[in-house]
Design a protein around this motif. Structure first.
Motif, PDB file in Angstrom:
ATOM      1  N   HIS A   1       0.821  -1.219   0.000  1.00 53.91           N
ATOM      2  CA  HIS A   1       0.000   0.000   0.000  1.00 53.91           C
ATOM      3  C   HIS A   1       0.854   1.268   0.000  1.00 53.91           C
ATOM      4  O   HIS A   1       2.012   1.240   0.405  1.00 53.91           O
ATOM      5  CB  HIS A   1      -0.900   0.023   1.233  1.00 53.91           C
ATOM      6  N   ILE A   2       0.207   2.357  -0.422  1.00 48.82           N
ATOM      7  CA  ILE A   2       0.875   3.659  -0.383  1.00 48.82           C
ATOM      8  C   ILE A   2       0.191   4.506   0.683  1.00 48.82           C
ATOM      9  O   ILE A   2      -1.015   4.748   0.611  1.00 48.82           O
ATOM     10  CB  ILE A   2       0.751   4.375  -1.746  1.00 48.82           C
ATOM     11  N   GLY A   3       0.978   4.922   1.666  1.00 46.86           N
ATOM     12  CA  GLY A   3       0.384   5.751   2.719  1.00 46.86           C
ATOM     13  C   GLY A   3       0.778   7.199   2.598  1.00 46.86           C
ATOM     14  O   GLY A   3      -0.041   8.093   2.694  1.00 46.86           O
ATOM     15  N   CYS A   4       2.077   7.445   2.390  1.00 44.23           N
ATOM     16  CA  CYS A   4       2.550   8.816   2.519  1.00 44.23           C
ATOM     17  C   CYS A   4       3.229   9.350   1.275  1.00 44.23           C
ATOM     18  O   CYS A   4       3.379  10.550   1.135  1.00 44.23           O
ATOM     19  CB  CYS A   4       3.519   8.900   3.692  1.00 44.23           C
ATOM     20  N   ASP A   5       3.650   8.494   0.392  1.00 43.51           N
ATOM     21  CA  ASP A   5       4.411   8.902  -0.801  1.00 43.51           C
ATOM     22  C   ASP A   5       5.789   9.451  -0.473  1.00 43.51           C
ATOM     23  O   ASP A   5       6.495   9.922  -1.361  1.00 43.51           O
ATOM     24  CB  ASP A   5       3.709  10.042  -1.581  1.00 43.51           C
TER      25      ASP A   5
ATOM     26  N   THR B   1       8.333   8.289   2.032  1.00 45.89           N
ATOM     27  CA  THR B   1       9.287   7.518   2.843  1.00 45.89           C
ATOM     28  C   THR B   1       9.089   7.691   4.342  1.00 45.89           C
ATOM     29  O   THR B   1      10.023   7.548   5.115  1.00 45.89           O
ATOM     30  CB  THR B   1      10.749   7.905   2.510  1.00 45.89           C
ATOM     31  N   SER B   2       7.888   8.022   4.744  1.00 48.43           N
ATOM     32  CA  SER B   2       7.686   8.253   6.176  1.00 48.43           C
ATOM     33  C   SER B   2       6.933   7.131   6.877  1.00 48.43           C
ATOM     34  O   SER B   2       7.155   6.891   8.058  1.00 48.43           O
ATOM     35  CB  SER B   2       6.895   9.544   6.395  1.00 48.43           C
ATOM     36  N   CYS B   3       6.028   6.449   6.170  1.00 51.36           N
ATOM     37  CA  CYS B   3       5.105   5.582   6.909  1.00 51.36           C
ATOM     38  C   CYS B   3       5.449   4.099   6.854  1.00 51.36           C
ATOM     39  O   CYS B   3       5.135   3.365   7.770  1.00 51.36           O
ATOM     40  CB  CYS B   3       3.684   5.805   6.419  1.00 51.36           C
ATOM     41  N   GLY B   4       6.038   3.648   5.779  1.00 44.28           N
ATOM     42  CA  GLY B   4       6.420   2.231   5.700  1.00 44.28           C
ATOM     43  C   GLY B   4       5.346   1.296   5.197  1.00 44.28           C
ATOM     44  O   GLY B   4       5.566   0.091   5.116  1.00 44.28           O
ATOM     45  N   ALA B   5       4.167   1.825   4.830  1.00 46.71           N
ATOM     46  CA  ALA B   5       3.097   0.950   4.323  1.00 46.71           C
ATOM     47  C   ALA B   5       3.536   0.210   3.064  1.00 46.71           C
ATOM     48  O   ALA B   5       3.070  -0.883   2.773  1.00 46.71           O
ATOM     49  CB  ALA B   5       1.836   1.765   4.031  1.00 46.71           C
ATOM     50  N   CYS B   6       4.465   0.811   2.330  1.00 45.40           N
ATOM     51  CA  CYS B   6       4.855   0.267   1.023  1.00 45.40           C
ATOM     52  C   CYS B   6       6.086  -0.633   1.100  1.00 45.40           C
ATOM     53  O   CYS B   6       6.668  -0.959   0.062  1.00 45.40           O
ATOM     54  CB  CYS B   6       5.139   1.426   0.080  1.00 45.40           C
TER      55      CYS B   6
ATOM     56  N   LYS C   1      11.465   0.868   1.158  1.00 43.36           N
ATOM     57  CA  LYS C   1      10.178   1.551   0.919  1.00 43.36           C
ATOM     58  C   LYS C   1      10.017   1.739  -0.581  1.00 43.36           C
ATOM     59  O   LYS C   1      10.720   2.528  -1.201  1.00 43.36           O
ATOM     60  CB  LYS C   1      10.130   2.867   1.676  1.00 43.36           C
TER      61      LYS C   1
ATOM     62  N   CYS D   1       7.963   3.167  -2.384  1.00 45.54           N
ATOM     63  CA  CYS D   1       7.470   4.433  -2.929  1.00 45.54           C
ATOM     64  C   CYS D   1       8.623   5.368  -3.235  1.00 45.54           C
ATOM     65  O   CYS D   1       8.436   6.419  -3.830  1.00 45.54           O
ATOM     66  CB  CYS D   1       6.516   5.119  -1.955  1.00 45.54           C
TER      67      CYS D   1
HETATM   68  S1  FES Z   1       4.134   5.051   1.156  1.00 49.38           S
HETATM   69 FE1  FES Z   1       4.799   5.710   3.111  1.00 49.38          FE
HETATM   70  S2  FES Z   1       6.876   5.049   3.099  1.00 49.38           S
HETATM   71 FE2  FES Z   1       6.214   4.555   1.121  1.00 49.38          FE
END
Ligand code: FES
Lengths: 133, 649
Positions: A39-43, A45-50, A60, A62
């Motif tokens: 998944h994409i959370g933040c675009d 490099t902050s959230c780690g969803a990807c 990451k 993204c």
């Molecule tokens: S989408 Fe959040 S770190 Fe890649």
């Protein structure tokens, strides 16, 4: 926009694609290979969803171009379960209800897999650093 | 699939002199560029807000906040859409900007809204001002404090977005979207776009699993409406997913309350009255997702857990050149602001009187024997024992020991703080007396179906964003029906299948929809009892219930489980209790003639296909597939698209 031919292995399967130089790895995985578990959370490099594993290391997706992953071996959340059996990390997340909305969970699990590979007995501090990596 | 990306304003207030879309249209992959004027031609350039104010979908002549949507680019890929956004040239003439709500209220301030007389949206007050002033005049001690609770963005891990898919043949829109309130959204969409044919029965909103909401997925953002409009005009599915920077800059916010409070007390620590004056910054339109009938939401819960004899609250809602919003984050609407204000004032008073803050709270709590309690500002409290709760919390954290430790540390020059706060919240939106959104009032519903094998499907009008409704609702129904929770399938989020509800926000789902589930389950339970009585040839009064089965009093082996009863409900129910089942008494023998014809339209050289063939062909041409090239039935021009649809139908 220039295009490049790339070949990479995702969850053990080899794929060759003609991609634009600017295509992000996460979009290759989600849109081209249709592995939408990442998944994409933040675009940003902050959230780690990807998070996916690139040659075994958590990355990451993204923040990486698909062309940079040419020749690499990638593991995404879809590759965790084998023969219909959940990966122990997936079982652990299920057992302890390690999620709320579940959106970042695939990234969290991939990060955890990598963390435990390096450090099978992490203490709380190791875990905090590990998932924030 | 077509993809949408949005051109956003770099100015907080500016005149739009020109939008040049030539270069964008020439960008590979770009299908069209939509501006406010295009939408205006279809009456879609603006929409009503949940507070009955007006919000631009796309501006026609002016932008009112930085990052406001100015135009939308539709393309065959997300990357091409972004290229198109880069290529749109907008000529702005910057205008003076109003960002400070206090300055916005000054005489001669630049007006944010051309259609309004001033920047004051509304003034609202409650409580008895004179009586409160009198208490203040007589008080032994008065403390005052100004506090600003800043504008925050809720940042759900998944940003907002949708896929709008208009099916021109059926005239039906399916909107997959990240919303906390699918039914309310459907109604609002029908209000916004009913005049172009999107009436409520033609709209299906599906909120699939969504990645957090925190109130930010209650409002309707322009991006959704643009996606719907583009899909409507092109007959193709359109995807709009905002990125994180758009989410942070332009989506709804919470708080932004500038509060000035005063608290009065007697020397012994009895709190006597509270006065609050607030300036609420709403941005350029009042688009608060406020489910109550009060402009400042539930802010007048600000007497909290204490027994105040007088209170007075004033709030001014103000327009500024900022994004619109106002959502309930982590509480019901405006409760956090109220609680923060009151608890901070209580601490300041404790400090001033040199009384332990826990003691001051104990002294002023509404006492158990005062319940049911009516607060001076009009709220009904049903029950509570606040002192007991605080004592318990203090025991748990070993409060006295902590204070000792604090003393020691402070003596050493080390700082240590101990914070206490009580929080009386108004939840479960809500009784129609106080709650409303767009005249819909506030309610929720549950629909429970028991299958012949005793398994259950239950549907709700709410929408979980990670709260775990699947677990909570299943447990509630399981308890009522005496079946295991794992035998219950919970569904919500699809307006075509779920019963109408107002959605999930402001701590309302379990108290409202959960309660609806319990009530519906009880009706089933009552019906089950009647069937059990029939099956056991006993009277209902003689039956007893034990988790999962009815049995005849005194003879526990004469029993029927809820599963047996469920089966009987379909197959062997008592006379007159078949519900909606139709039981044919004899076979229906039908006789048909097959009649085929081909029709000719006068003046047309070729025969007209039978409608089913035509439909079939059209369906194919509307497969959501980018690779098949131009769609022969659609132009990208709005009027053209409509004309061709009329022809087809
Ligand atoms: S989408 Fe959040 S770190 Fe890649």
């Amino acid at each position: 926009m220039s295009t490049h031919s790339i070949t990479l292995k995702v969850n053990g399967e080899e794929h060759t694609r003609e991609v634009e130089a600017r295509l992000l790895l996460v979009h290759l995985i989600r849109e081209e290979l249709e592995l939408t578990g990442t998944h994409i959370g933040c675009d940003t490099t902050s959230c780690g969803a990807c998070t996916i594993l690139l040659n075994g290391r958590p990355v990451k997706s993204c923040t990486m171009f698909a062309v940079q992953a040419s020749g690499a071996e990638i593991a995404s959340v879809e590759g965790l379960a084998t023969n219909g059996n959940l990966h122990p990390i997936q079982e652990g997340f299920t057992e302890k209800h390690g999620l709320q909305c579940g959106y970042c969970t695939p990234g969290m699990m991939m990060t955890t897999v990598a963390l435990l590979k390096d450090n099978p007995n992490p203490n709380e501090e190791d875990i905090r650093w590990g998932v924030a990596d | 699939m077509l993809y949408l990306d949005i051109v956003r304003s770099p100015y907080a207030h500016a005149k739009i002199k020109n939008i040049n879309i030539e270069e964008a249209l020439a960008t590979p992959g770009v299908v069209s560029v939509v501006t406010g004027k295009d939408l205006d031609a279809h009456g879609l350039a603006s929409m009503p807000t949940l507070m009955s104010d007006k919000q631009m979908v796309l501006p026609i002549d002016k932008v009112k906040y930085q990052a406001q949507e100015v135009a939308a680019v539709v393309a065959t890929s997300r990357y091409a859409a972004a290229d198109g956004v880069e290529a749109v040239e907008v000529d702005y003439e910057p205008l003076p900007v109003v960002v400070d709500p206090f300055k916005a209220l000054e005489d001669g301030a630049t007006k944010v809204r051309d259609d309004k007389d001033s920047n004051l949206i509304w003034h609202w007050e409650t409580g008895d001002k004179d009586a409160t002033d009198k208490v203040f005049d007589e008080a032994d001690i008065v403390v005052e404090q100004s506090m600003y609770i800043p504008r925050i963005h809720v940042v759900s891990i998944e940003t907002c977005g949708c896929v709008a898919s208009f099916e021109p043949i059926e005239g039906k829109l399916t909107l997959y979207m990240t919303t906390q309130a699918p039914h309310a959204i459907r109604t609002v969409l029908a209000l916004v776009a009913g005049h172009v044919g999107l009436s409520e029965e033609k709209i299906r909103v599906i909120a699939p699993d969504i990645g957090g909401g925190f109130g930010g997925k209650v409002p309707i953002y322009p991006g959704y409406i643009i996606a719907v409009a583009v899909s409507f005009l092109t007959g193709k599915p359109v995807k709009w997913i905002e990125d994180r920077s758009e989410n942070l800059q332009a989506d709804s916010f919470a708080r932004d309350y500038h509060i000035k409070a005063a608290l009065s007390a007697k020397k012994d620590g009895t709190l006597t009255a509270i006065k609050i004056k607030t300036v609420a910054d709403h941005g350029y339109t009042d688009a608060a997702a406020n489910p109550s009938k009060f402009p400042a939401g539930l802010f007048h819960i600000c007497t909290g857990s204490y027994d105040f004899k007088q209170a007075h609250v004033e709030v001014d809602g103000v327009y500024t050149n900022k994004p619109p919003g106002g959502i309930a984050y982590r509480c019901s609407f405006r409760v956090t602001e109220a609680v923060h204000c009151l608890e901070r004032m209580t601490d300041i008073m404790a400090h001033e009187l040199d009384i332990d803050p826990a003691e001051l709270r104990m002294k002023n709590f509404i006492r158990p024997e005062q319940f049911p309690y009516s607060s001076v500002l009009g709220w009904e409290y049903d029950s509570g024992d606040y002192e007991k709760a605080l004592r318990k919390a203090m025991e748990m954290i070993e409060y006295d020991k902590l204070r000792e430790e604090q003393k020691e540390k402070r003596a050493r020059g080390e700082l240590m703080g101990i914070g206490i706060s009580s929080f009386t919240e108004v939840v479960g939106a809500g009784p129609s007396k106080d709650y409303d959104i767009l005249g819909l009032k506030m309610f929720d519903s549950a629909e429970i179906r028991v299958h012949p094998t005793g398994k259950v499907m239950a549907r709700f009008g709410t929408k979980s964003q990670g709260q775990g409704h699947e677990t909570t609702y299943a447990q509630i129904i399981a308890e009522e029906l005496g079946i295991p929770p794992e035998h219950i399938q919970i569904e919500e989020g699809d307006t075509d299948t779920a019963p109408y509800g107002l959605g999930t926000y402001a701590s309302r789902s379990t108290p409202v929809a959960g309660a609806a589930g319990a009530l519906a389950a009880r009706k089933i339970h009552d019906k089950a009892k009647k069937i059990a009585a029939h099956l056991l040839e006993a009277s209902e009064e003689d039956l007893e219930w034990e988790q999962g089965k009815f049995f005849v009093k005194g003879s526990p082996d004469r029993s029927k489980t809820i599963q047996e009863i469920a089966f009987a409900a379909y197959t062997n129910h008592p006379q007159g209790r078949s519900g909606h089942l139709l039981r044919p008494t004899q076979l229906d023998l039908s006789f048909r003639l097959l009649h085929l014809c081909r029709r000719h339209r006068p003046g047309h050289g070729r025969s007209q296909d039978p409608p089913f063939r035509r439909r079939g062909r059209l369906r194919c041409s509307h497969q959501p597939d980018d690779r098949r090239g131009a769609d022969p039935w659609r132009s990208h021009d709005g009027d053209g698209a409509r004309a061709s649809r009329r022809d087809l139908l």
